[in-house]
Enzyme design. Structure first.
Site, PDB file in Angstrom:
ATOM      1  CB  ILE A  48      -0.961   0.010   1.214  1.00  0.00           C
ATOM      2  CG1 ILE A  48      -1.842  -1.244   1.209  1.00  0.00           C
ATOM      3  CG2 ILE A  48      -1.825   1.275   1.209  1.00  0.00           C
ATOM      4  CD1 ILE A  48      -2.693  -1.419   2.455  1.00  0.00           C
ATOM      5  CG  LEU A  91      14.430  -1.457   1.775  1.00  0.00           C
ATOM      6  CD1 LEU A  91      15.669  -1.318   0.884  1.00  0.00           C
ATOM      7  CD2 LEU A  91      13.164  -1.268   0.936  1.00  0.00           C
ATOM      8  CB  THR A  92      10.892  -6.298   6.208  1.00  0.00           C
ATOM      9  OG1 THR A  92       9.654  -6.024   5.528  1.00  0.00           O
ATOM     10  CG2 THR A  92      11.077  -5.304   7.363  1.00  0.00           C
ATOM     11  CB  ALA A 120       2.693  -2.380   9.966  1.00  0.00           C
ATOM     12  CB  THR A 180      -6.186  -3.259   9.779  1.00  0.00           C
ATOM     13  OG1 THR A 180      -6.983  -4.348   9.337  1.00  0.00           O
ATOM     14  CG2 THR A 180      -5.726  -3.563  11.201  1.00  0.00           C
ATOM     15  CD  GLU A 219      -7.026  -8.630   9.844  1.00  0.00           C
ATOM     16  OE1 GLU A 219      -6.512  -9.229  10.791  1.00  0.00           O
ATOM     17  OE2 GLU A 219      -6.814  -8.921   8.659  1.00  0.00           O
ATOM     18  CE1 TYR A 256      -1.293  -6.126  10.645  1.00  0.00           C
ATOM     19  CE2 TYR A 256      -3.526  -6.967  10.398  1.00  0.00           C
ATOM     20  CZ  TYR A 256      -2.560  -6.016  10.096  1.00  0.00           C
ATOM     21  OH  TYR A 256      -2.861  -4.967   9.273  1.00  0.00           O
ATOM     22  CE  LYS A 291      -1.959  -1.488  11.640  1.00  0.00           C
ATOM     23  NZ  LYS A 291      -0.898  -0.626  11.038  1.00  0.00           N
ATOM     24  CG  ASN A 332      -9.045  -8.215   3.494  1.00  0.00           C
ATOM     25  OD1 ASN A 332      -9.722  -7.984   4.494  1.00  0.00           O
ATOM     26  ND2 ASN A 332      -8.235  -9.244   3.391  1.00  0.00           N
ATOM     27  NE  ARG A 386     -10.439 -11.732   6.153  1.00  0.00           N
ATOM     28  CZ  ARG A 386     -11.024 -12.511   7.076  1.00  0.00           C
ATOM     29  NH1 ARG A 386     -12.337 -12.571   7.177  1.00  0.00           N
ATOM     30  NH2 ARG A 386     -10.269 -13.216   7.911  1.00  0.00           N
ATOM     31  CG  ASN A 421     -11.703 -16.266   2.103  1.00  0.00           C
ATOM     32  OD1 ASN A 421     -11.745 -15.050   1.894  1.00  0.00           O
ATOM     33  ND2 ASN A 421     -11.247 -16.774   3.238  1.00  0.00           N
TER      34      ASN A 421
HETATM   35  P1  NAD Z   1       3.428  -4.584   3.582  1.00  0.00           P
HETATM   36  O1  NAD Z   1       3.801  -5.716   4.492  1.00  0.00           O
HETATM   37  O2  NAD Z   1       3.289  -4.823   2.130  1.00  0.00           O
HETATM   38  O3  NAD Z   1       4.481  -3.395   3.751  1.00  0.00           O
HETATM   39  C1  NAD Z   1       4.990  -3.002   4.983  1.00  0.00           C
HETATM   40  C2  NAD Z   1       6.204  -2.134   4.729  1.00  0.00           C
HETATM   41  O4  NAD Z   1       6.718  -1.722   6.007  1.00  0.00           O
HETATM   42  C3  NAD Z   1       7.347  -2.860   4.012  1.00  0.00           C
HETATM   43  O5  NAD Z   1       7.867  -2.046   2.987  1.00  0.00           O
HETATM   44  C4  NAD Z   1       8.381  -3.069   5.095  1.00  0.00           C
HETATM   45  O6  NAD Z   1       9.721  -3.097   4.610  1.00  0.00           O
HETATM   46  C5  NAD Z   1       8.133  -1.874   6.001  1.00  0.00           C
HETATM   47  N1  NAD Z   1       8.590  -2.114   7.376  1.00  0.00           N
HETATM   48  C6  NAD Z   1       8.304  -3.184   8.146  1.00  0.00           C
HETATM   49  N2  NAD Z   1       8.934  -3.088   9.335  1.00  0.00           N
HETATM   50  C7  NAD Z   1       9.610  -1.906   9.309  1.00  0.00           C
HETATM   51  C8  NAD Z   1      10.439  -1.242  10.238  1.00  0.00           C
HETATM   52  N3  NAD Z   1      10.716  -1.784  11.436  1.00  0.00           N
HETATM   53  N4  NAD Z   1      10.945  -0.035   9.910  1.00  0.00           N
HETATM   54  C9  NAD Z   1      10.678   0.510   8.690  1.00  0.00           C
HETATM   55  N5  NAD Z   1       9.929  -0.093   7.767  1.00  0.00           N
HETATM   56  C10 NAD Z   1       9.395  -1.289   8.072  1.00  0.00           C
HETATM   57  O7  NAD Z   1       2.103  -4.004   4.206  1.00  0.00           O
HETATM   58  P2  NAD Z   1       0.810  -3.391   3.473  1.00  0.00           P
HETATM   59  O8  NAD Z   1      -0.125  -4.484   3.161  1.00  0.00           O
HETATM   60  O9  NAD Z   1       1.236  -2.446   2.437  1.00  0.00           O
HETATM   61  O10 NAD Z   1       0.176  -2.571   4.712  1.00  0.00           O
HETATM   62  C11 NAD Z   1       0.616  -1.242   4.996  1.00  0.00           C
HETATM   63  C12 NAD Z   1      -0.136  -0.734   6.202  1.00  0.00           C
HETATM   64  O11 NAD Z   1      -1.527  -0.745   5.945  1.00  0.00           O
HETATM   65  C13 NAD Z   1       0.070  -1.566   7.461  1.00  0.00           C
HETATM   66  O12 NAD Z   1       0.142  -0.696   8.560  1.00  0.00           O
HETATM   67  C14 NAD Z   1      -1.177  -2.434   7.538  1.00  0.00           C
HETATM   68  O13 NAD Z   1      -1.469  -2.762   8.876  1.00  0.00           O
HETATM   69  C15 NAD Z   1      -2.213  -1.500   6.941  1.00  0.00           C
HETATM   70  N6  NAD Z   1      -3.354  -2.157   6.268  1.00  0.00           N
HETATM   71  C16 NAD Z   1      -3.143  -3.125   5.319  1.00  0.00           C
HETATM   72  C17 NAD Z   1      -4.251  -3.667   4.651  1.00  0.00           C
HETATM   73  C18 NAD Z   1      -4.068  -4.712   3.569  1.00  0.00           C
HETATM   74  O14 NAD Z   1      -5.070  -5.248   3.084  1.00  0.00           O
HETATM   75  N7  NAD Z   1      -2.868  -5.025   3.131  1.00  0.00           N
HETATM   76  C19 NAD Z   1      -5.539  -3.244   4.966  1.00  0.00           C
HETATM   77  C20 NAD Z   1      -5.716  -2.261   5.962  1.00  0.00           C
HETATM   78  C21 NAD Z   1      -4.608  -1.718   6.592  1.00  0.00           C
HETATM   79  O1  DAU Z   2      -8.774  -6.595   6.657  1.00  0.00           O
HETATM   80  C1  DAU Z   2      -7.565  -5.905   6.470  1.00  0.00           C
HETATM   81  C2  DAU Z   2      -6.415  -6.875   6.559  1.00  0.00           C
HETATM   82  O2  DAU Z   2      -6.453  -7.666   5.380  1.00  0.00           O
HETATM   83  C3  DAU Z   2      -5.046  -6.192   6.700  1.00  0.00           C
HETATM   84  O3  DAU Z   2      -5.009  -5.488   7.902  1.00  0.00           O
HETATM   85  C4  DAU Z   2      -3.920  -7.215   6.648  1.00  0.00           C
HETATM   86  O4  DAU Z   2      -2.660  -6.552   6.675  1.00  0.00           O
HETATM   87  C5  DAU Z   2      -4.051  -8.009   5.376  1.00  0.00           C
HETATM   88  O5  DAU Z   2      -3.062  -9.025   5.354  1.00  0.00           O
HETATM   89  C6  DAU Z   2      -5.442  -8.631   5.257  1.00  0.00           C
HETATM   90  O6  DAU Z   2      -5.624  -9.667   6.245  1.00  0.00           O
HETATM   91  P1  DAU Z   2      -6.344 -11.062   5.888  1.00  0.00           P
HETATM   92  O7  DAU Z   2      -5.919 -12.066   6.875  1.00  0.00           O
HETATM   93  O8  DAU Z   2      -7.812 -10.875   5.682  1.00  0.00           O
HETATM   94  O9  DAU Z   2      -5.679 -11.324   4.425  1.00  0.00           O
HETATM   95  P2  DAU Z   2      -5.101 -12.652   3.749  1.00  0.00           P
HETATM   96  O10 DAU Z   2      -4.830 -12.306   2.321  1.00  0.00           O
HETATM   97  O11 DAU Z   2      -4.005 -13.262   4.549  1.00  0.00           O
HETATM   98  O12 DAU Z   2      -6.346 -13.650   3.789  1.00  0.00           O
HETATM   99  C7  DAU Z   2      -7.591 -13.319   3.185  1.00  0.00           C
HETATM  100  C8  DAU Z   2      -8.553 -14.455   3.484  1.00  0.00           C
HETATM  101  O13 DAU Z   2      -8.108 -15.620   2.754  1.00  0.00           O
HETATM  102  C9  DAU Z   2      -8.582 -14.877   4.937  1.00  0.00           C
HETATM  103  O14 DAU Z   2      -9.899 -15.260   5.290  1.00  0.00           O
HETATM  104  C10 DAU Z   2      -7.653 -16.077   5.007  1.00  0.00           C
HETATM  105  C11 DAU Z   2      -7.831 -16.723   3.630  1.00  0.00           C
HETATM  106  N1  DAU Z   2      -6.611 -17.412   3.103  1.00  0.00           N
HETATM  107  C12 DAU Z   2      -5.456 -16.713   3.055  1.00  0.00           C
HETATM  108  C13 DAU Z   2      -4.307 -17.306   2.575  1.00  0.00           C
HETATM  109  C14 DAU Z   2      -2.984 -16.548   2.552  1.00  0.00           C
HETATM  110  C15 DAU Z   2      -6.718 -18.697   2.611  1.00  0.00           C
HETATM  111  O15 DAU Z   2      -7.803 -19.327   2.625  1.00  0.00           O
HETATM  112  N2  DAU Z   2      -5.583 -19.295   2.131  1.00  0.00           N
HETATM  113  C16 DAU Z   2      -4.368 -18.658   2.101  1.00  0.00           C
HETATM  114  O16 DAU Z   2      -3.365 -19.275   1.672  1.00  0.00           O
END
Ligand code: NAD
Ligand code: DAU
Length: 349
Positions: free
Chosen positions: A12, A35-36, A83, A130, A132, A155, A159, A184, A219, A254
């Site tokens: 994001i 850059l994890t 994060a 999030t 969640e 997680y 958050k 999501n 989701r 899903n």
């Molecule tokens: P991501 O895991 O793709 O990216 C996280 C980034 O944070 C990475 O670039 C990583 O290198 C960096 N990072 C991790 N630990 C760090 C540290 N100690 N110092 C500096 N940088 C660090 O995550 P994402 O899916 O892009 O999510 C971004 C944010 O949005 C998160 O806070 C997550 O909780 C929130 N969020 C995600 C979703 C989703 O669906 N992915 C939905 C709602 C909220």
């Molecule tokens: O709701 C927001 C959240 O959405 C963010 O805060 C999180 O960072 C993000 O990872 C995401 O969390 P989810 O756990 O919902 O996402 P994930 O893609 O891991 O899983 C989506 C759904 O699919 C969940 O119900 C679990 C299921 N799943 C996931 C994986 C990776 C499977 O059934 N099989 C899989 O292999």
């Protein structure tokens, strides 16, 4: 205007950096990322030569480093996305999530507080959270901004804790914060550990599609570009101290989503209809797996005028097209350490 975006090399975050560079060319954007495994500078290769972009490699868990960074740059605003973000990893290693998500957020708040010296004119600390944190819904109802927190995974607990600290720094020290809680996200540059890119990659490689439990969890999916736009709107127009829910009114079980994805992939890859769905493999459910998330984003829509721009079917097709046209990106991030993680995560399931 100088904005610090944390986690800008992630999924994001890279869309938010791109959005701000393209839509606010008078701003300087500093991307702070450690850059994890999830951070990848290739996610920004189309914008990283712009004159108003800077990258700093650094760790938000290092409080002294953050204090120095803020002293040097005098940021006007912070958009905090860095994060640990994957629920399954939080089940394997909860402590890492406490350190990055809770301590990292408090370190950033401390650095902003020290740098701004109670002069908050024109300043903003925007924390990205999030849906969640609200826990799990039954078949009815939606998460509103007033839904009580009830996190179930390490997680979401981390958050939720970080959200509480952000609000506490507003109430105690007057830091001008704003928070959003989003559903999501899906789209380009998402690391293939999350459902949609993982399954696209597995379908491409004819590998099993590991569906947790019965695939009945729900989701609410939002295109990441629409999330980046919402973040811009909230950064500029959101009221200090307020929370905004962001979501697409787009609920999918899903298994229905996976079937749609399989149909799109069969068509794009010229495979026989039904071929990819045969890869579906039901595996042991995720521990503490939340049944349903669904967001009421009417506050954001009515007060700030944001609406999602495209349908899920269209967004998913664009997403599939992107991964199919960027298989080098997928191959790069799925090699080595990630492969070991994947084997470990799914062994015995
Ligand atoms: P991501 O895991 O793709 O990216 C996280 C980034 O944070 C990475 O670039 C990583 O290198 C960096 N990072 C991790 N630990 C760090 C540290 N100690 N110092 C500096 N940088 C660090 O995550 P994402 O899916 O892009 O999510 C971004 C944010 O949005 C998160 O806070 C997550 O909780 C929130 N969020 C995600 C979703 C989703 O669906 N992915 C939905 C709602 C909220
Ligand atoms: O709701 C927001 C959240 O959405 C963010 O805060 C999180 O960072 C993000 O990872 C995401 O969390 P989810 O756990 O919902 O996402 P994930 O893609 O891991 O899983 C989506 C759904 O699919 C969940 O119900 C679990 C299921 N799943 C996931 C994986 C990776 C499977 O059934 N099989 C899989 O292999």
């Amino acid at each position: 205007m100088h904005i610090l975006i944390t986690g800008g090399a992630g999924f994001i975050g890279s869309h938010v950096v791109r959005h701000f560079l393209k839509n606010h060319s008078s701003y300087t954007v500093t991307n702070l990322d450690n850059l994890t495994y999830a951070g990848n500078l290739a996610n920004l290769s189309d914008v990283d030569t712009l004159p108003n972009y800077r990258f700093v490699k650094g760790d938000i868990t290092d409080g002294d480093f953050l204090q120095r960074l803020f002293e040097e740059h005098h940021f006007d605003g912070v958009i905090h996305l860095a994060a640990e973000s994957h629920v399954d990893r939080s089940i394997s290693n909860p402590t890492e999530f406490v350190v990055t998500n809770v301590l990292g957020t408090v370190n950033l708040l401390n650095a902003a507080k020290a740098s701004w010296h109670s002069d908050f004119e024109g300043k903003r600390f925007y924390h990205i959270s999030t849906d969640e944190v609200y826990g799990s819904l039954g078949r009815e109802g939606l998460f509103t901004e007033n839904t009580p927190y009830d996190p179930h995974s390490p997680y979401s607990a981390s958050k939720a804790s970080s959200d509480h600290f952000v609000r506490a720094y507003h109430d105690t020290f007057g830091i001008p914060v704003v928070i959003s809680n989003c559903s999501n996200n899906y789209g380009s540059f998402q690391f293939p550990e999350k459902l949609i890119p993982l399954f696209i990659n597995n379908i491409l490689n004819r590998k099993p599609l590991p569906v947790y439990g019965k695939g009945e969890n729900i989701r609410d999916w939002l295109w990441v570009v629409d999330h980046a736009h919402a973040i811009d709107v909230i950064y500029h127009q959101g009221k200090t101290g307020e929370t905004y829910n962001i979501g697409g009114h787009n609920e999918w079980t899903n298994i229905d989503l996976i079937r749609l994805l399989c149909r799109i992939m069969d068509k794009k890859l010229g495979r026989t209809s039904g071929e990819s769905e045969k890869l579906v493999t039901y595996v042991t459910d995720r521990a503490g797996h939340d049944l349903r998330y669904a967001i009421d984003s009417s506050k954001l829509q009515h007060e700030l005028g944001w609406v999602p721009s495209i349908s899920f079917e269209k967004g998913l097709e664009l997403t599939v097209d992107w991964y199919l046209s960027n298989q080098d990106w997928l191959d790069n991030v799925t090699s080595g350490g990630y492969q070991r993680y994947y084997d470990e995560m799914y062994s015995g399931r």
